[in-house]
Structures are given as structure tokens and as C-alpha cells.
Design a protein around this motif. Structure first.
Motif, PDB file in Angstrom:
ATOM      1  N   ASN A  15       0.803  -1.226   0.000  1.00  0.00           N
ATOM      2  CA  ASN A  15       0.000   0.000   0.000  1.00  0.00           C
ATOM      3  C   ASN A  15       0.834   1.274   0.000  1.00  0.00           C
ATOM      4  O   ASN A  15       0.285   2.374   0.059  1.00  0.00           O
ATOM      5  CB  ASN A  15      -0.934   0.018   1.218  1.00  0.00           C
ATOM      6  N   ASN A  16       2.166   1.136  -0.039  1.00  0.00           N
ATOM      7  CA  ASN A  16       3.047   2.301  -0.006  1.00  0.00           C
ATOM      8  C   ASN A  16       4.146   2.156  -1.054  1.00  0.00           C
ATOM      9  O   ASN A  16       4.597   1.036  -1.336  1.00  0.00           O
ATOM     10  CB  ASN A  16       3.670   2.445   1.387  1.00  0.00           C
ATOM     11  N   PRO A  17       4.590   3.264  -1.634  1.00  0.00           N
ATOM     12  CA  PRO A  17       5.581   3.182  -2.713  1.00  0.00           C
ATOM     13  C   PRO A  17       6.968   2.773  -2.249  1.00  0.00           C
ATOM     14  O   PRO A  17       7.730   2.199  -3.033  1.00  0.00           O
ATOM     15  CB  PRO A  17       5.584   4.603  -3.295  1.00  0.00           C
ATOM     16  N   PHE A  18       7.312   3.063  -0.990  1.00  0.00           N
ATOM     17  CA  PHE A  18       8.659   2.761  -0.496  1.00  0.00           C
ATOM     18  C   PHE A  18       8.558   1.845   0.715  1.00  0.00           C
ATOM     19  O   PHE A  18       8.055   2.250   1.765  1.00  0.00           O
ATOM     20  CB  PHE A  18       9.406   4.037  -0.119  1.00  0.00           C
ATOM     21  N   GLY A  19       9.019   0.615   0.552  1.00  0.00           N
ATOM     22  CA  GLY A  19       8.894  -0.324   1.650  1.00  0.00           C
ATOM     23  C   GLY A  19       9.828  -1.514   1.545  1.00  0.00           C
ATOM     24  O   GLY A  19      10.400  -1.812   0.488  1.00  0.00           O
ATOM     25  N   LEU A  20       9.965  -2.198   2.680  1.00  0.00           N
ATOM     26  CA  LEU A  20      10.729  -3.437   2.781  1.00  0.00           C
ATOM     27  C   LEU A  20       9.822  -4.493   3.400  1.00  0.00           C
ATOM     28  O   LEU A  20       9.021  -4.189   4.282  1.00  0.00           O
ATOM     29  CB  LEU A  20      11.973  -3.249   3.661  1.00  0.00           C
ATOM     30  N   ARG A  21       9.975  -5.728   2.959  1.00  0.00           N
ATOM     31  CA  ARG A  21       9.221  -6.838   3.544  1.00  0.00           C
ATOM     32  C   ARG A  21      10.222  -7.918   3.959  1.00  0.00           C
ATOM     33  O   ARG A  21      10.947  -8.458   3.135  1.00  0.00           O
ATOM     34  CB  ARG A  21       8.197  -7.385   2.559  1.00  0.00           C
ATOM     35  N   PHE A  22      10.235  -8.192   5.267  1.00  0.00           N
ATOM     36  CA  PHE A  22      11.202  -9.134   5.820  1.00  0.00           C
ATOM     37  C   PHE A  22      10.540 -10.451   6.201  1.00  0.00           C
ATOM     38  O   PHE A  22       9.401 -10.483   6.661  1.00  0.00           O
ATOM     39  CB  PHE A  22      11.860  -8.550   7.080  1.00  0.00           C
ATOM     40  N   GLU A  23      11.295 -11.540   6.019  1.00  0.00           N
ATOM     41  CA  GLU A  23      10.873 -12.844   6.510  1.00  0.00           C
ATOM     42  C   GLU A  23      11.324 -12.966   7.957  1.00  0.00           C
ATOM     43  O   GLU A  23      12.517 -12.875   8.255  1.00  0.00           O
ATOM     44  CB  GLU A  23      11.505 -13.952   5.659  1.00  0.00           C
ATOM     45  N   ILE A  24      10.401 -13.177   8.879  1.00  0.00           N
ATOM     46  CA  ILE A  24      10.729 -13.215  10.304  1.00  0.00           C
ATOM     47  C   ILE A  24      10.929 -14.643  10.793  1.00  0.00           C
ATOM     48  O   ILE A  24      11.898 -14.953  11.479  1.00  0.00           O
ATOM     49  CB  ILE A  24       9.636 -12.497  11.119  1.00  0.00           C
ATOM     50  N   GLY A  25      10.005 -15.536  10.484  1.00  0.00           N
ATOM     51  CA  GLY A  25      10.153 -16.933  10.900  1.00  0.00           C
ATOM     52  C   GLY A  25      11.123 -17.675  10.009  1.00  0.00           C
ATOM     53  O   GLY A  25      10.857 -17.831   8.810  1.00  0.00           O
ATOM     54  N   PRO A  26      12.264 -18.147  10.543  1.00  0.00           N
ATOM     55  CA  PRO A  26      13.270 -18.822   9.704  1.00  0.00           C
ATOM     56  C   PRO A  26      12.744 -20.159   9.167  1.00  0.00           C
ATOM     57  O   PRO A  26      12.449 -21.072   9.932  1.00  0.00           O
ATOM     58  CB  PRO A  26      14.442 -19.051  10.672  1.00  0.00           C
ATOM     59  N   GLU A 184      15.156   6.715   0.777  1.00  0.00           N
ATOM     60  CA  GLU A 184      16.485   6.867   1.388  1.00  0.00           C
ATOM     61  C   GLU A 184      16.469   6.504   2.872  1.00  0.00           C
ATOM     62  O   GLU A 184      17.482   6.051   3.422  1.00  0.00           O
ATOM     63  CB  GLU A 184      16.982   8.303   1.209  1.00  0.00           C
ATOM     64  N   THR A 185      15.311   6.692   3.516  1.00  0.00           N
ATOM     65  CA  THR A 185      15.176   6.366   4.930  1.00  0.00           C
ATOM     66  C   THR A 185      15.387   4.872   5.172  1.00  0.00           C
ATOM     67  O   THR A 185      15.860   4.462   6.227  1.00  0.00           O
ATOM     68  CB  THR A 185      13.770   6.767   5.430  1.00  0.00           C
ATOM     69  N   LEU A 186      15.058   4.053   4.179  1.00  0.00           N
ATOM     70  CA  LEU A 186      15.107   2.604   4.324  1.00  0.00           C
ATOM     71  C   LEU A 186      16.424   1.993   3.864  1.00  0.00           C
ATOM     72  O   LEU A 186      16.630   0.784   4.009  1.00  0.00           O
ATOM     73  CB  LEU A 186      13.966   1.970   3.522  1.00  0.00           C
ATOM     74  N   LEU A 187      17.316   2.804   3.326  1.00  0.00           N
ATOM     75  CA  LEU A 187      18.542   2.281   2.711  1.00  0.00           C
ATOM     76  C   LEU A 187      19.403   1.520   3.708  1.00  0.00           C
ATOM     77  O   LEU A 187      19.917   0.435   3.406  1.00  0.00           O
ATOM     78  CB  LEU A 187      19.339   3.423   2.074  1.00  0.00           C
ATOM     79  N   HIS A 188      19.562   2.066   4.922  1.00  0.00           N
ATOM     80  CA  HIS A 188      20.389   1.394   5.933  1.00  0.00           C
ATOM     81  C   HIS A 188      19.779   0.049   6.325  1.00  0.00           C
ATOM     82  O   HIS A 188      20.495  -0.957   6.464  1.00  0.00           O
ATOM     83  CB  HIS A 188      20.546   2.290   7.161  1.00  0.00           C
ATOM     84  N   LEU A 189      18.460   0.010   6.491  1.00  0.00           N
ATOM     85  CA  LEU A 189      17.779  -1.255   6.787  1.00  0.00           C
ATOM     86  C   LEU A 189      17.973  -2.260   5.653  1.00  0.00           C
ATOM     87  O   LEU A 189      18.215  -3.440   5.893  1.00  0.00           O
ATOM     88  CB  LEU A 189      16.279  -0.998   6.978  1.00  0.00           C
ATOM     89  N   TYR A 190      17.848  -1.773   4.438  1.00  0.00           N
ATOM     90  CA  TYR A 190      17.989  -2.617   3.252  1.00  0.00           C
ATOM     91  C   TYR A 190      19.378  -3.265   3.209  1.00  0.00           C
ATOM     92  O   TYR A 190      19.520  -4.457   2.913  1.00  0.00           O
ATOM     93  CB  TYR A 190      17.742  -1.777   2.003  1.00  0.00           C
ATOM     94  N   TYR A 200      10.151 -13.530  -2.184  1.00  0.00           N
ATOM     95  CA  TYR A 200       9.039 -13.305  -3.115  1.00  0.00           C
ATOM     96  C   TYR A 200       9.021 -11.869  -3.625  1.00  0.00           C
ATOM     97  O   TYR A 200       8.674 -11.608  -4.784  1.00  0.00           O
ATOM     98  CB  TYR A 200       7.716 -13.635  -2.427  1.00  0.00           C
ATOM     99  N   ASP A 201       9.409 -10.918  -2.766  1.00  0.00           N
ATOM    100  CA  ASP A 201       9.380  -9.497  -3.127  1.00  0.00           C
ATOM    101  C   ASP A 201      10.770  -8.916  -3.356  1.00  0.00           C
ATOM    102  O   ASP A 201      10.910  -7.712  -3.561  1.00  0.00           O
ATOM    103  CB  ASP A 201       8.677  -8.692  -2.022  1.00  0.00           C
ATOM    104  N   ARG A 202      11.790  -9.751  -3.319  1.00  0.00           N
ATOM    105  CA  ARG A 202      13.161  -9.251  -3.378  1.00  0.00           C
ATOM    106  C   ARG A 202      13.452  -8.508  -4.684  1.00  0.00           C
ATOM    107  O   ARG A 202      14.098  -7.455  -4.676  1.00  0.00           O
ATOM    108  CB  ARG A 202      14.153 -10.400  -3.198  1.00  0.00           C
ATOM    109  N   GLU A 203      12.993  -9.024  -5.808  1.00  0.00           N
ATOM    110  CA  GLU A 203      13.283  -8.379  -7.093  1.00  0.00           C
ATOM    111  C   GLU A 203      12.740  -6.959  -7.128  1.00  0.00           C
ATOM    112  O   GLU A 203      13.425  -6.027  -7.561  1.00  0.00           O
ATOM    113  CB  GLU A 203      12.693  -9.198  -8.243  1.00  0.00           C
ATOM    114  N   HIS A 204      11.517  -6.789  -6.663  1.00  0.00           N
ATOM    115  CA  HIS A 204      10.917  -5.450  -6.625  1.00  0.00           C
ATOM    116  C   HIS A 204      11.699  -4.527  -5.703  1.00  0.00           C
ATOM    117  O   HIS A 204      11.953  -3.360  -6.041  1.00  0.00           O
ATOM    118  CB  HIS A 204       9.472  -5.559  -6.151  1.00  0.00           C
ATOM    119  N   ILE A 205      12.103  -5.042  -4.541  1.00  0.00           N
ATOM    120  CA  ILE A 205      12.844  -4.230  -3.570  1.00  0.00           C
ATOM    121  C   ILE A 205      14.222  -3.859  -4.121  1.00  0.00           C
ATOM    122  O   ILE A 205      14.654  -2.704  -4.005  1.00  0.00           O
ATOM    123  CB  ILE A 205      12.974  -4.982  -2.233  1.00  0.00           C
ATOM    124  N   ASP A 206      14.904  -4.813  -4.725  1.00  0.00           N
ATOM    125  CA  ASP A 206      16.229  -4.533  -5.302  1.00  0.00           C
ATOM    126  C   ASP A 206      16.149  -3.471  -6.392  1.00  0.00           C
ATOM    127  O   ASP A 206      17.013  -2.593  -6.501  1.00  0.00           O
ATOM    128  CB  ASP A 206      16.849  -5.819  -5.877  1.00  0.00           C
TER     129      ASP A 206
END
Length: 212
Positions: A15-26, A184-190, A200-206
Motif C-alpha cells: 500500500n506504499n511506494p517505499f517499503g521493505l518486507r522481511f521474513e521473520i520466521g526462519p 532513502e530512509t530505508l537504505l540502511h535497513l535494506y 518473493y518481493d526481493r526483485e521489486h525491492i532490489d
């Protein structure tokens, strides 16, 4: 950052143009110790909590101005109690406050009756030390497992970082979304937690961060 600038509605990532989606459960650990007996793997939950906490600690620093939002769907009868688990983890001292509000602009396609709304509690003017973040993260990880305590069931929780202009939502043991007003706010997290991005979303995020 005002709440209205990022709508507190799942899925934040889509729902937002700038975001990260992380896998939490290994996935390499696995959630079940014995699925037939419904015995969960404690190592899975411990690893999930550690991962969620590490991402949170990268996104939020001790001096940041933050808010914690807890919201539930109501048919007109359900309310958020001040003594609910999430709010009990927040130190409501003299400088902090909790506001209760009703919203009909969330998931609006599902609100068919006038009595239906989303009931929200917002704890604002906080720093990270004003709340037991680890316990809140734990209850969110337990969301889909009724036998585990604490759990908030069908509730949603959002951590707003007004200083950095980002919102974090751990939606259950599987994943966490972090979105921001500026990529740019998310760059360090990335860069710091790149190995935990959901494949699943890595290509879009990259692609998003290849343009910085």
C-alpha cells in the motif's frame, strides 16, 4: 510525521511506494517440533523474536519520537481496554498519552454497516524506552497460535517513527513490513538486513534501491 501520511492499513508493503518486507520466521528451522501433536518448535519462536528485535533496533534509535498504535475491528460492541496486553507494555507517564478513536476509512470495502468501524488506541510522545518492545513483538509473533501466550488475536499493531518518517508492522510470525515517506530512509535497513528480505518481493525491492 503524522499518522495520516502513511495509512495504517495492511499490507503496508503493497500500500506504499517505499517499503521493505522481511521474513521473520526462519524457514530452515521450522515452526513445528511435532505437527501431529501440535507441538511447536520453541527454537523457531526464539529465532523469530530475535530477528524481529534486531530489525526494530535498526529502524528505531533510543532518542526517536515514536508512537505505538493498536487497532481492532469492531461491530459496535468491541472496544480496546486500557488494560489490554499491548497497552500494559507502555509506560503512560505524565508526558505520554493514549488516545482512543474510531475509523471507518480503513479497509472501507469491508464496512457494510454503520455500526462497523476500526477502534484505535494511539500511545504517543514516546521513546523506545517507554515501552516493552520485546514483549509486544512476542505477542505479534504469537498471533496465529492460540495456544501461545501472550497473543493479540485479530488486532493490529503499528510502530510509528516520527523522527525518521517510517512505520513498522510485524503482522505475524511470517513477516514484517517497514515503509517510509522517502526510500532513502530505508537504505540502511535494506543493506543491514538484506539477507532477511522476503524472496518473493526481493526483485521489486532490489529494483527500488538500485536507483539510489
Amino acid at each position: 510525521m503524522g499518522q495520516n501520511e502513511i495509512k495504517l492499513e495492511r499490507p503496508l508493503f503493497y500500500n506504499n511506494p517505499f517499503g521493505l518486507r522481511f521474513e521473520i520466521g526462519p524457514t530452515e528451522i521450522g515452526v513445528w517440533a511435532n505437527r501431529e501433536r501440535r507441538q511447536v518448535n520453541e527454537n523457531y519462536f526464539n529465532a523469530s523474536l530475535e530477528r524481529a528485535q534486531r530489525i526494530f533496533d535498526t529502524a528505531f534509535t533510543p532518542s526517536d519520537d515514536i508512537s505505538i498504535v493498536y487497532q481492532i475491528f469492531s461491530d459496535g460492541r468491541r472496544r480496546i481496554k486500557k488494560k489490554c496486553y499491548v497497552l500494559r507494555q507502555v509506560n503512560t507517564g505524565s508526558t505520554n498519552k493514549i488516545e482512543f478513536s474510531d475509523h471507518r476509512d480503513l479497509y472501507s470495502d469491508n464496512l457494510n454497516y454503520k455500526c462497523e468501524f476500526w477502534h484505535r488506541a494511539t500511545a504517543s510522545r514516546l521513546t523506545v524506552e517507554d515501552a516493552n518492545i520485546n514483549k509486544i513483538l512476542l505477542t505479534l509473533i504469537n498471533t496465529d497460535f492460540g495456544s501461545r501466550y501472550p497473543s493479540i488475536g485479530s488486532g493490529e499493531c503499528y510502530f510509528i517513527n516520527h523522527t525518521k518518517g517510517l512505520v513498522l508492522n510485524l503482522y505475524d510470525d511470517r513477516g514484517m513490513d517497514v515503509v517510509a515517506l522517502k526510500k532513502e530512509t530505508l537504505l540502511h535497513l535494506y543493506k543491514t538486513h538484506n539477507e532477511w528480505l522476503l524472496n518473493y518481493d526481493r526483485e521489486h525491492i532490489d529494483q527500488m534501491f538500485s536507483q539510489i
